[in-house]
Design a protein around this motif. Sequence first.
Motif, PDB file in Angstrom:
ATOM      1  N   GLU A 344       1.191  -1.668  -0.056  1.00 15.31           N
ATOM      2  CA  GLU A 344       0.324  -0.447  -0.296  1.00 15.31           C
ATOM      3  C   GLU A 344       0.884   1.064  -0.530  1.00 15.31           C
ATOM      4  N   GLU A 345       2.053   1.402   0.274  1.00 13.96           N
ATOM      5  CA  GLU A 345       3.382   2.335   0.089  1.00 13.96           C
ATOM      6  C   GLU A 345       3.612   2.504  -1.065  1.00 13.96           C
ATOM      7  N   GLN A 346       3.497   1.984  -1.707  1.00 18.15           N
ATOM      8  CA  GLN A 346       4.024   1.300  -3.696  1.00 18.15           C
ATOM      9  C   GLN A 346       4.853   0.978  -3.268  1.00 18.15           C
ATOM     10  N   HIS A 347       5.951  -0.502  -2.841  1.00 16.05           N
ATOM     11  CA  HIS A 347       6.206  -0.375  -2.666  1.00 16.05           C
ATOM     12  C   HIS A 347       6.126  -2.383  -3.297  1.00 16.05           C
ATOM     13  N   ILE A 348       6.862  -3.244  -4.211  1.00 17.43           N
ATOM     14  CA  ILE A 348       7.126  -4.035  -5.207  1.00 17.43           C
ATOM     15  C   ILE A 348       6.974  -4.663  -3.873  1.00 17.43           C
ATOM     16  N   VAL A 349       6.150  -5.954  -3.621  1.00 14.61           N
ATOM     17  CA  VAL A 349       6.819  -6.519  -2.201  1.00 14.61           C
ATOM     18  C   VAL A 349       6.698  -8.433  -2.809  1.00 14.61           C
ATOM     19  N   THR A 350       7.748  -8.835  -1.677  1.00 12.67           N
ATOM     20  CA  THR A 350       8.196 -10.842  -1.846  1.00 12.67           C
ATOM     21  C   THR A 350       8.184 -11.219  -0.711  1.00 12.67           C
ATOM     22  N   VAL A 351       6.968 -11.866  -0.582  1.00 12.17           N
ATOM     23  CA  VAL A 351       7.494 -12.667   0.439  1.00 12.17           C
ATOM     24  C   VAL A 351       7.754 -14.701   0.766  1.00 12.17           C
ATOM     25  N   TYR A 352       8.398 -15.010   1.339  1.00 12.24           N
ATOM     26  CA  TYR A 352       9.120 -16.245   1.492  1.00 12.24           C
ATOM     27  C   TYR A 352       8.797 -16.750   2.586  1.00 12.24           C
ATOM     28  N   ARG A 353       7.912 -18.043   2.841  1.00 18.92           N
ATOM     29  CA  ARG A 353       7.685 -19.075   3.368  1.00 18.92           C
ATOM     30  C   ARG A 353       8.452 -20.536   3.378  1.00 18.92           C
ATOM     31  N   PHE A 354       9.088 -20.748   4.230  1.00 10.76           N
ATOM     32  CA  PHE A 354       9.516 -21.805   4.727  1.00 10.76           C
ATOM     33  C   PHE A 354       9.387 -22.908   5.997  1.00 10.76           C
ATOM     34  N   SER A 355       8.438 -23.387   5.536  1.00  2.00           N
ATOM     35  CA  SER A 355       8.878 -24.800   6.703  1.00  2.00           C
ATOM     36  C   SER A 355       9.736 -25.976   6.617  1.00  2.00           C
ATOM     37  N   ARG A 356       9.677 -26.650   7.603  1.00  2.00           N
ATOM     38  CA  ARG A 356      11.176 -27.353   7.659  1.00  2.00           C
ATOM     39  C   ARG A 356      10.728 -28.656   7.480  1.00  2.00           C
ATOM     40  N   THR A 357      10.578 -28.953   5.687  1.00  2.00           N
ATOM     41  CA  THR A 357       9.928 -29.438   5.221  1.00  2.00           C
ATOM     42  C   THR A 357      10.449 -29.725   3.724  1.00  2.00           C
ATOM     43  N   ALA A 358      10.498 -30.776   3.060  1.00  2.00           N
ATOM     44  CA  ALA A 358      10.833 -30.868   1.308  1.00  2.00           C
ATOM     45  C   ALA A 358      10.072 -30.688   0.907  1.00  2.00           C
ATOM     46  N   ILE A 359       8.573 -30.151   0.548  1.00  2.00           N
ATOM     47  CA  ILE A 359       7.589 -29.643   0.255  1.00  2.00           C
ATOM     48  C   ILE A 359       8.202 -28.873  -0.778  1.00  2.00           C
ATOM     49  N   PHE A 360       7.454 -29.625  -2.198  1.00  2.00           N
ATOM     50  CA  PHE A 360       7.580 -28.390  -3.409  1.00  2.00           C
ATOM     51  C   PHE A 360       6.957 -26.893  -3.043  1.00  2.00           C
ATOM     52  N   HIS A 361       8.233 -26.306  -3.807  1.00  2.00           N
ATOM     53  CA  HIS A 361       6.974 -24.885  -3.778  1.00  2.00           C
ATOM     54  C   HIS A 361       6.398 -23.980  -4.453  1.00  2.00           C
ATOM     55  N   GLN A 362       5.439 -23.557  -3.903  1.00  2.00           N
ATOM     56  CA  GLN A 362       4.506 -22.665  -4.917  1.00  2.00           C
ATOM     57  C   GLN A 362       4.692 -20.613  -4.424  1.00  2.00           C
TER      58      GLN A 362
END
Length: 419
Positions: A344-362
Motif C-alpha cells: 500500500e506504500e507503493q513498494h514491490i513486495v515478495t514474501v518467502y515462507r519456508f517450513s522445515r520440510t521438503a514440500i515443493f514450492h508454489q
Amino acid sequence: MTALPVSVVVVSRGRPAALDLCLTGISQLDHPAFEVVVVACPAGAAVVAARADRPHIKLVQFDEGNISAARNLGITQAAGEIVAFLDDDAVPEPLWLHHLCAPFSDPRVAACGGFVRGRNGISFQWRARSVTRDLRERDLGLDAPGPHLPELPPGETVKLQGTNMAHRRAPLAALGGFDSAFRFYLDETDLDLRHAAAGHLVAVAPLAEVHHGYAASPRRGADRTPRDLTEIGASIRCFLERHCPQAERRAAWVRLREAQRARLLRCMQRGPLGADDVARLLRGLDRGWQDGAQRPAGSAMTPLSAPVAPFLPYPGRHAAKRIALAGRAAQRRALRMQAKQYAEEQHIVTVYRFSRTAIFHQLRFHPGGFWEQAGGLFGRSERTGKILRFQSFASRTSKEISRTEKVRGSIGSLLFHRR
C-alpha cells in the motif's frame, strides 16, 4: 534510450475476480510510459469502476464471445507505439514491459512474445515455439536472457501467446488487427502468419514473464478440462483454408482432430470426462469444422483507425523499492499483514515462507498486492532441481531472491522474521 509508450490491452468476459487481480498486478509494472485499456463485459466493467485507479484506465464495454473483435476495440483505444496484450487470468512480473518492449528498439521488429509460468508460479507453461501453415508446432529451445530474433526456415514462424505478446501498433493496424472469424482460438496464430507473409520480424524475450492461471470459462474447466470444442473446430477450418495449401488441408484436419481426441482420452483417464463426454465433445469439434466453412477468414478485414483517444498515462511503480520478507510457515498471517502494508506504500513486495520440510514450492500474486512464495526449506522450487537439498534459511532465501531478480527487480530491503 527513451522508453517507447505502451498500451496494455486486457480483454475480460465473465471473470471479474480474475480481472481485478490482473489489474492489481498491472498496477505494479515498472515502466515509465504505459497506459491500460480494458475491454470487458458488464461484470468486468463494474470491477474497473470500483477500483481506486479507475481514472487511469480506458474502459470499453463489450459482451460478445469474440476475443478478436474485443482486442480490435482495445487497439482502437490504444495510443501507445507498442500494444501489449495480457489475458485477464494472468499477472505480469513487474519488469514485464521492460523486457517485452526492449526488442522494439530495432525498427524492423513488429512483434514480440515472452515466457509464461503456469499454475505453480515456477514451472514454465510456455517458452518459445514456432508454427507452420498446417499447424505443426515445435519448441525453439530459446533460453534467457535474450532477446532473440529466431531465423526460421520458409513456411515457419514464431508462434506468440495471446496472454503475453506485444505488437508495434502501426503494422498491427495496417494488417487489420485480429480476424474476428477466429472467435477465441488461433486468433494470434493467424496474425503470426500474416506478420510472416508481410516480412515482419518477430522477437522472443524470455525475461518478459507473466503468470497464467487458466481460469475457468464456458470452454474449459478450472482444471483445463474441455467443456466445448465447437469454436476450436471452426477456427481450425478458418486457419487451414486461409494459410494451408488446399492439397494438404484434409490431412492436416485429420491429424489435428486426432490430437484433440487424444487430449480428451487423457482427460477421461484422469477422471473428469466419461466416454459419453468424449463423444459429445468430438461431435462439437466436427460441428465447428462444418460451421467454419461459413465464416471465411480475412473476408472483411480492413486497416484499423488511428487511436480514438489520447494516451492516458498509468502511474505504475517505476523505480519502486523492492522489499523481501522472509519467515516461517507459522508466521503467514503476520507476514501477509506486513506485506500488504508495504504494498500500500507503493513498494514491490515478495514474501518467502519456508517450513522445515521438503514440500515443493508454489508462487503466486496475492490479492493483497504482493508476491508470495511458500514451500519447504529443503524442497524444490524449480522442478528440475534436487528433490531434497539441505540448506540454511538465509541461503535458501538468497537463492530464491536471485532466481526472480531479473524479472522482479533487485531487492532493496530484506527483512527476516524468525523465531
